[in-house]
Scaffold this motif. Structure first.
Motif, PDB file in Angstrom:
ATOM      1  N   THR A  59      36.858  -3.841  73.597  1.00  0.00           N
ATOM      2  CA  THR A  59      35.592  -4.567  73.531  1.00  0.00           C
ATOM      3  C   THR A  59      35.439  -5.108  72.121  1.00  0.00           C
ATOM      4  O   THR A  59      35.647  -4.384  71.154  1.00  0.00           O
ATOM      5  CB  THR A  59      34.413  -3.628  73.841  1.00  0.00           C
ATOM      6  OG1 THR A  59      34.556  -3.127  75.170  1.00  0.00           O
ATOM      7  CG2 THR A  59      33.081  -4.341  73.710  1.00  0.00           C
ATOM      8  N   ASP A  60      35.096  -6.371  72.003  1.00  0.00           N
ATOM      9  CA  ASP A  60      34.811  -6.973  70.707  1.00  0.00           C
ATOM     10  C   ASP A  60      33.298  -7.010  70.518  1.00  0.00           C
ATOM     11  O   ASP A  60      32.544  -7.123  71.495  1.00  0.00           O
ATOM     12  CB  ASP A  60      35.350  -8.398  70.634  1.00  0.00           C
ATOM     13  CG  ASP A  60      36.837  -8.453  70.327  1.00  0.00           C
ATOM     14  OD1 ASP A  60      37.543  -7.482  70.649  1.00  0.00           O
ATOM     15  OD2 ASP A  60      37.279  -9.469  69.786  1.00  0.00           O
ATOM     16  N   ILE A  61      32.884  -6.926  69.279  1.00  0.00           N
ATOM     17  CA  ILE A  61      31.460  -7.026  68.957  1.00  0.00           C
ATOM     18  C   ILE A  61      31.304  -8.002  67.799  1.00  0.00           C
ATOM     19  O   ILE A  61      31.998  -7.889  66.785  1.00  0.00           O
ATOM     20  CB  ILE A  61      30.853  -5.659  68.590  1.00  0.00           C
ATOM     21  CG1 ILE A  61      30.858  -4.742  69.813  1.00  0.00           C
ATOM     22  CG2 ILE A  61      29.437  -5.819  68.026  1.00  0.00           C
ATOM     23  CD1 ILE A  61      30.248  -3.379  69.601  1.00  0.00           C
ATOM     24  N   ALA A  67      28.335  -7.834  72.487  1.00  0.00           N
ATOM     25  CA  ALA A  67      29.565  -7.207  72.978  1.00  0.00           C
ATOM     26  C   ALA A  67      30.165  -8.002  74.131  1.00  0.00           C
ATOM     27  O   ALA A  67      29.437  -8.527  74.984  1.00  0.00           O
ATOM     28  CB  ALA A  67      29.267  -5.776  73.440  1.00  0.00           C
ATOM     29  N   LEU A 109      34.086  -7.430  65.033  1.00  0.00           N
ATOM     30  CA  LEU A 109      34.808  -6.180  65.238  1.00  0.00           C
ATOM     31  C   LEU A 109      35.685  -6.362  66.464  1.00  0.00           C
ATOM     32  O   LEU A 109      35.184  -6.704  67.530  1.00  0.00           O
ATOM     33  CB  LEU A 109      33.840  -5.017  65.439  1.00  0.00           C
ATOM     34  CG  LEU A 109      32.826  -4.806  64.310  1.00  0.00           C
ATOM     35  CD1 LEU A 109      31.772  -3.793  64.722  1.00  0.00           C
ATOM     36  CD2 LEU A 109      33.517  -4.379  63.043  1.00  0.00           C
ATOM     37  N   LEU A 114      37.600  -2.703  70.091  1.00  0.00           N
ATOM     38  CA  LEU A 114      37.066  -1.347  70.040  1.00  0.00           C
ATOM     39  C   LEU A 114      37.339  -0.646  71.365  1.00  0.00           C
ATOM     40  O   LEU A 114      37.210  -1.243  72.426  1.00  0.00           O
ATOM     41  CB  LEU A 114      35.565  -1.369  69.780  1.00  0.00           C
ATOM     42  CG  LEU A 114      35.095  -2.060  68.506  1.00  0.00           C
ATOM     43  CD1 LEU A 114      33.583  -2.137  68.482  1.00  0.00           C
ATOM     44  CD2 LEU A 114      35.614  -1.324  67.293  1.00  0.00           C
ATOM     45  N   SER A 166      35.743   2.374  71.874  1.00  0.00           N
ATOM     46  CA  SER A 166      34.467   3.050  72.138  1.00  0.00           C
ATOM     47  C   SER A 166      33.541   2.847  70.941  1.00  0.00           C
ATOM     48  O   SER A 166      33.977   2.454  69.857  1.00  0.00           O
ATOM     49  CB  SER A 166      34.684   4.548  72.383  1.00  0.00           C
ATOM     50  OG  SER A 166      35.102   5.183  71.196  1.00  0.00           O
ATOM     51  N   TYR A 167      32.269   3.112  71.179  1.00  0.00           N
ATOM     52  CA  TYR A 167      31.287   3.145  70.106  1.00  0.00           C
ATOM     53  C   TYR A 167      30.187   4.093  70.540  1.00  0.00           C
ATOM     54  O   TYR A 167      30.019   4.370  71.733  1.00  0.00           O
ATOM     55  CB  TYR A 167      30.728   1.751  69.771  1.00  0.00           C
ATOM     56  CG  TYR A 167      30.089   1.029  70.917  1.00  0.00           C
ATOM     57  CD1 TYR A 167      28.759   1.245  71.244  1.00  0.00           C
ATOM     58  CD2 TYR A 167      30.808   0.121  71.680  1.00  0.00           C
ATOM     59  CE1 TYR A 167      28.162   0.589  72.309  1.00  0.00           C
ATOM     60  CE2 TYR A 167      30.226  -0.544  72.738  1.00  0.00           C
ATOM     61  CZ  TYR A 167      28.907  -0.302  73.049  1.00  0.00           C
ATOM     62  OH  TYR A 167      28.332  -0.950  74.106  1.00  0.00           O
ATOM     63  N   GLU A 168      29.463   4.622  69.583  1.00  0.00           N
ATOM     64  CA  GLU A 168      28.392   5.564  69.880  1.00  0.00           C
ATOM     65  C   GLU A 168      27.120   5.091  69.201  1.00  0.00           C
ATOM     66  O   GLU A 168      27.124   4.769  68.009  1.00  0.00           O
ATOM     67  CB  GLU A 168      28.776   6.957  69.383  1.00  0.00           C
ATOM     68  CG  GLU A 168      27.788   8.018  69.760  1.00  0.00           C
ATOM     69  CD  GLU A 168      28.268   9.412  69.379  1.00  0.00           C
ATOM     70  OE1 GLU A 168      27.461  10.337  69.480  1.00  0.00           O
ATOM     71  OE2 GLU A 168      29.436   9.571  68.979  1.00  0.00           O
ATOM     72  N   VAL A 169      26.027   5.059  69.944  1.00  0.00           N
ATOM     73  CA  VAL A 169      24.728   4.664  69.415  1.00  0.00           C
ATOM     74  C   VAL A 169      23.962   5.944  69.100  1.00  0.00           C
ATOM     75  O   VAL A 169      23.718   6.752  69.987  1.00  0.00           O
ATOM     76  CB  VAL A 169      23.952   3.793  70.431  1.00  0.00           C
ATOM     77  CG1 VAL A 169      22.563   3.469  69.912  1.00  0.00           C
ATOM     78  CG2 VAL A 169      24.722   2.518  70.731  1.00  0.00           C
ATOM     79  N   PRO A 183      24.133  -2.678  71.336  1.00  0.00           N
ATOM     80  CA  PRO A 183      24.814  -3.963  71.517  1.00  0.00           C
ATOM     81  C   PRO A 183      24.239  -4.719  72.727  1.00  0.00           C
ATOM     82  O   PRO A 183      23.868  -4.115  73.722  1.00  0.00           O
ATOM     83  CB  PRO A 183      26.271  -3.570  71.773  1.00  0.00           C
ATOM     84  CG  PRO A 183      26.402  -2.199  71.217  1.00  0.00           C
ATOM     85  CD  PRO A 183      25.062  -1.554  71.413  1.00  0.00           C
TER      86      PRO A 183
END
Length: 137
Positions: free
Chosen positions: A14-16, A33, A72, A75, A77-80, A90
């Motif tokens: 995943t791009d952000i 995202a 970015l 990715l 994963s990401y964590e909020v 996102p």
């Protein structure tokens, strides 16, 4: 050995994009995202809109005058950590496209949209919003 594994992994991520707004009241930036496999097309379209004369507060509302500050890539994963902060979440590209498209449709209906890029950008945003550009899961 030749980097082919990196390319395959990049397409699955995943791009952000971090997009900063100039005079917004509710948000100072958006994190948008989207699937990495569509990154080149999405980033180039948003860069075209960023440089266009349509990128004004009078046309795009609070998003007007935006500029892309960070991309970015891939990715996994990401964590909020701050669930209650609107800026921490996102925004999916479909939702961001819908916001932009509503603004541009109003300009187009009023006949104020004489920009040559308007039809192209509206077409791209419509495909993003409707899921024909980026398949929705």
């Amino acid at each position: 050995m030749f980097g082919f594994g990196k390319k395959a992994k990049k397409l699955e991520g995943t791009d952000i994009l971090i997009i900063k707004t100039s005079e917004a009241k509710n948000r100072h930036f958006y994190m948008v995202a989207f699937p990495s496999m569509f990154a080149n097309d999405i980033v180039s379209m948003l860069k075209k809109l960023e440089k266009s004369k349509l990128n004004k507060k009078e046309i795009l509302g609070e998003i007007g005058g935006f500029h892309i500050v960070t991309h970015l890539e891939a990715l996994t994963s990401y964590e909020v950590f701050e669930e209650n902060d609107m800026e921490a979440q996102p925004v999916l590209i479909q939702d961001f496209a819908s916001i932009l498209l509503r603004r541009l449709e109003a300009i187009d209906e009023n006949g104020d949209g004489d920009d040559s890029d308007l039809a192209f950008i509206m077409g791209e945003l419509t495909m993003l919003r409707d899921g024909s550009y980026v398949p929705q899961n």
